[in-house]
Design an enzyme around this catalytic site. Structure first.
Site, short mmCIF file in Angstrom:
data_model
loop_
_atom_site.label_atom_id
_atom_site.label_comp_id
_atom_site.label_asym_id
_atom_site.label_seq_id
_atom_site.Cartn_x
_atom_site.Cartn_y
_atom_site.Cartn_z
N ASP A 419 -2.88 6.58 47.15
CA ASP A 419 -2.08 5.64 47.73
C ASP A 419 -2.94 5.03 48.91
O ASP A 419 -3.48 5.94 49.57
CB ASP A 419 -0.98 6.23 48.41
N GLU A 475 -5.22 2.57 44.67
CA GLU A 475 -4.58 1.65 45.18
C GLU A 475 -5.56 0.89 46.13
O GLU A 475 -5.65 1.14 47.30
CB GLU A 475 -3.37 1.91 45.95
#
Length: 677
Positions: A419, A475
């Site tokens: 993330d 990401e």
């Protein structure tokens, strides 16, 4: 989020530290802990009545005996211990505890029985001698004794000076960053004693009996080009009553429904955060729905080695060991069905927030090491969540590597999605107070947070003998404005969530002019992004929808977000969704509009399946799950986020059949064989 360090509290803590330092008994090995009152996160922790006396042996090894003078005390042999490995480790007939803290002046191991944890009582304290229980910046101790139903934590003393980056508070029990399970509340969404959202947490102590039968399991090692990824929320997948799962909302519940994924043609699941977090972090009454907001998604980690215990049907039973085994069982059973397991991990920030946030673990162990700090102690906030993990600091990057290796070697996961992974490419804070207050600095210094072309952490992961052989997915952006899709440092190992694919495909399929050329690039594996760097089409993780944003059904039903249910007056969530409602806003629409919407959903899914690269499907999109136009459902533990099995089973819905046939079609074709391959 509770504010622990108000001005009055800071003055109180500074006074308390001063009193501790001026007291000769704080330095002596003999301590009477009867009169101590310990405060942790608003919880009053008292110590059992006991006098603990440490005696040194003469035969080359410093030892100590905890003398039993109270009814709750057990007898332990206490040795100086070993500096490695970090965490609590079974060895030499006992348990070794080792923890890094460079700036603490003293450390205390707190032993807490499971029953005493619920009563806010510290069972026993073991004070570590900095002469014998410390090597370099590592505090360590080795204990032998009865650890049944015993947990642990640490207390550290040192400077409480936020302007210097230090938050030491000897009254608080903090978690070991290397703990393998964390125990607090038993049930998901249920308040602790006295309606406390943050009851005291403690760490599981391992035993020699901790075993799991893997039945010969190992990672599947599928070529990445062959994957079809399914983004899943563990609780949301089976919590709805229509799942009829025996263990709804748990790892075992997922196991019960793995055959659905097999039927759909999925061979890889990406689990939204399963590290220990506190779902009550955002707990507040939501007057719109008449329920309570929680941290449902879990992007706010408390401990990185621990599986989320409240996703386990076992809960805190057996001090969290059963929760570990339940996660392992999920991985084993998924592998039996030919399904890999990826974890969505959040190494960009933690649940401790900024200077006004909580002290749970890293902040109380060594704040200036674990967090990216400005020269006068302020927290950098590239995550948008209050703090930024100091990923490229030597100690922190070693911690991250150790953690990832653990999940691969001990838990058998097949890879990770990171993330806000761009934070892991930023330079660490150069913490040196002399640089702040006027002393000259020689040589060139990188500004804290500067993007690095060869980040040490990413380089180490890419060349690690274990991690380089699992899936590593970035990401490739963060909340600080760094956007690296197509340019993320990769060493020919890393893949990326292709956010550009999502945006272009949405624009083209809804009919926006000028996107035919870029759409063709998307179908061909985005060579404009990946070919020049020597990567392949399968380094692009293609997706149209994910957990944050519209579902596939909402993408063709709403032009605007409808987030009133979040209780923020529709001010949260993304405003630019590149969606099209096909002529009417909302689910109540004419028959012709509904037919067009179904056709558009097929267009999106077909595009995913025939594009080169790796397709990712979001949970529920295979039957047309709707969130009512809400594109930011982070706070809802209800039907909005639950997979609705009755909808999937409706005979009137043929979209699931279409999806199943399309995944089968993709598996039958060599989609990723191309000139780029």
């Amino acid at each position: 989020m509770n504010v622990l360090h108000s001005t009055s509290h800071s003055r109180h803590v500074l006074k308390l530290i001063s009193l501790f330092r001026s007291s000769p008994k704080f330095r002596h090995l003999k301590r009477n802990v009867t009169s101590s009152i310990e405060n942790s996160g608003g919880n009053v922790f008292s110590n059992s009545t006991a006098s603990i006396s440490i005696k040194a042996a003469r035969d080359g090894v410093d030892t100590a005996v905890v003398e039993d003078e109270g009814p709750k005390l057990r007898k332990f042999l206490v040795f100086e211990g070993h500096r490695a490995p970090f965490g609590a480790t079974v060895r030499d007939g006992g348990v070794n505890f080792a923890i890094f803290s460079a700036n603490a002046v003293s450390a205390t191991l707190c032993l807490i029985s499971l029953s005493d944890l619920h009563e806010n009582i510290v069972t026993e304290l073991i004070f570590l001698d900095p002469l014998t229980n410390k090597t370099g910046d590592v505090w360590h101790v080795h204990l032998k004794g009865d650890f049944k139903d015993m947990l642990y934590g640490f207390k550290f003393d040192g400077s409480f000076s936020p302007e210097e980056g230090h938050y030491y508070d000897p009254s608080q029990i903090v978690l070991d960053p290397y703990a393998k399970a964390v125990i607090s509340k038993e049930d998901f969404g249920v308040l602790g004693p006295d309606d406390n959202c943050w009851p005291q947490m403690a760490c599981m102590i391992p035993t020699s009996d901790d075993k799991f039968d893997w039945e010969g399991d190992s990672v599947l090692k599928y070529p990445q080009r062959d994957l079809i990824i399914y983004e899943m929320h563990v609780r949301g997948f089976t919590q709805h009553e229509s799942s009829r799962a025996e263990f709804p909302g748990t790892y075992l519940g997922v196991v019960e429904k793995l055959d659905h994924l097999k039927e759909l043609g999925i061979n890889c699941i990406e689990l939204m955060p399963c590290h220990e977090f506190n779902e009550l972090e955002y707990y507040s009454y939501n007057s719109v729905l008449g329920d309570y907001k929680v941290n449902f998604w879990g992007y706010s980690t408390v401990n990185y080695f621990s599986p989320m215990t409240r996703y386990s049907s076992a809960g805190t039973r057996n001090c969290g060991r059963d929760a570990i085994n339940e996660f392992k069982l999920l991985v084993r059973e998924a592998h039996k069905r030919g399904i890999e397991v990826l974890m969505d991990v959040v190494f960009n920030h933690t649940a401790e927030g900024n200077e006004k946030g909580l002290t749970l673990s890293f902040k109380g162990v060594d704040n200036s090491v674990y967090y990216m700090l400005a020269p006068k102690g302020e927290f950098y906030n590239y995550s948008g969540c209050g703090n930024t993990f100091n990923c490229n600091h030597p100690v922190v990057r070693q911690f991250i590597l150790d953690c990832l290796r653990y999940w691969v070697t001990e838990m058998h996961v097949d890879g990770f999605r990171f993330d806000l992974a761009s934070i892991m490419t930023r330079s660490s804070s150069l913490w040196d107070a002399a640089n702040v207050f006027g002393s000259p600095v020689k040589g060139d210094l990188l500004t804290t947070g500067t993007p690095l072309s060869s980040p040490p952490l990413i380089e180490m992961m890419s060349n690690d003998p274990i991690l380089r052989h699992v899936k590593l997915i970035a990401e490739a952006w963060d909340a600080g404005g760094l956007y690296q899709v197509g340019t993320y440092p990769h060493w020919h190992i890393w893949s990326e969530w292709n956010g550009k694919y999502r945006d272009i495909v949405r624009q083209f399929i809804k009919g926006t002019d000028g996107f035919s050329g870029t759409f063709a690039e998307c179908l061909c594996g985005s060579p404009d992004l990946y070919q020049e760097g020597g990567r392949k089409p399968w380094n692009s993780i293609n997706f149209v929808c994910a957990h944050d944003g519209f579902t596939l059904a909402d993408l063709v039903t709403y032009n605007e977000k409808h987030n009133l249910a979040n209780g923020e007056d529709n001010n949260d969530g993304e405003n630019h969704n590149n969606s099209w409602n096909c002529g009417q806003e909302g689910e109540l629409a004419s028959i012709s509009v509904k037919k067009l919407r179904k056709r558009q959903m097929r267009n999106f899914f077909l595009c995913l399946m025939v594009s080169q690269g790796v397709p990712m499907i979001y949970m529920g999109d295979e039957y047309g799950h709707t969130k009512g136009g809400n594109n930011n459902t982070y706070c809802h533990d209800n039907y909005i986020n639950y997979f609705q099995w009755d909808k999937k089973e409706e005979s009137s819905s043929d979209f699931f059949r279409f999806c199943r046939l399309m995944t089968k079609f993709r598996h039958q074709l060599a989609v990723n064989v191309s000139p780029l391959a």
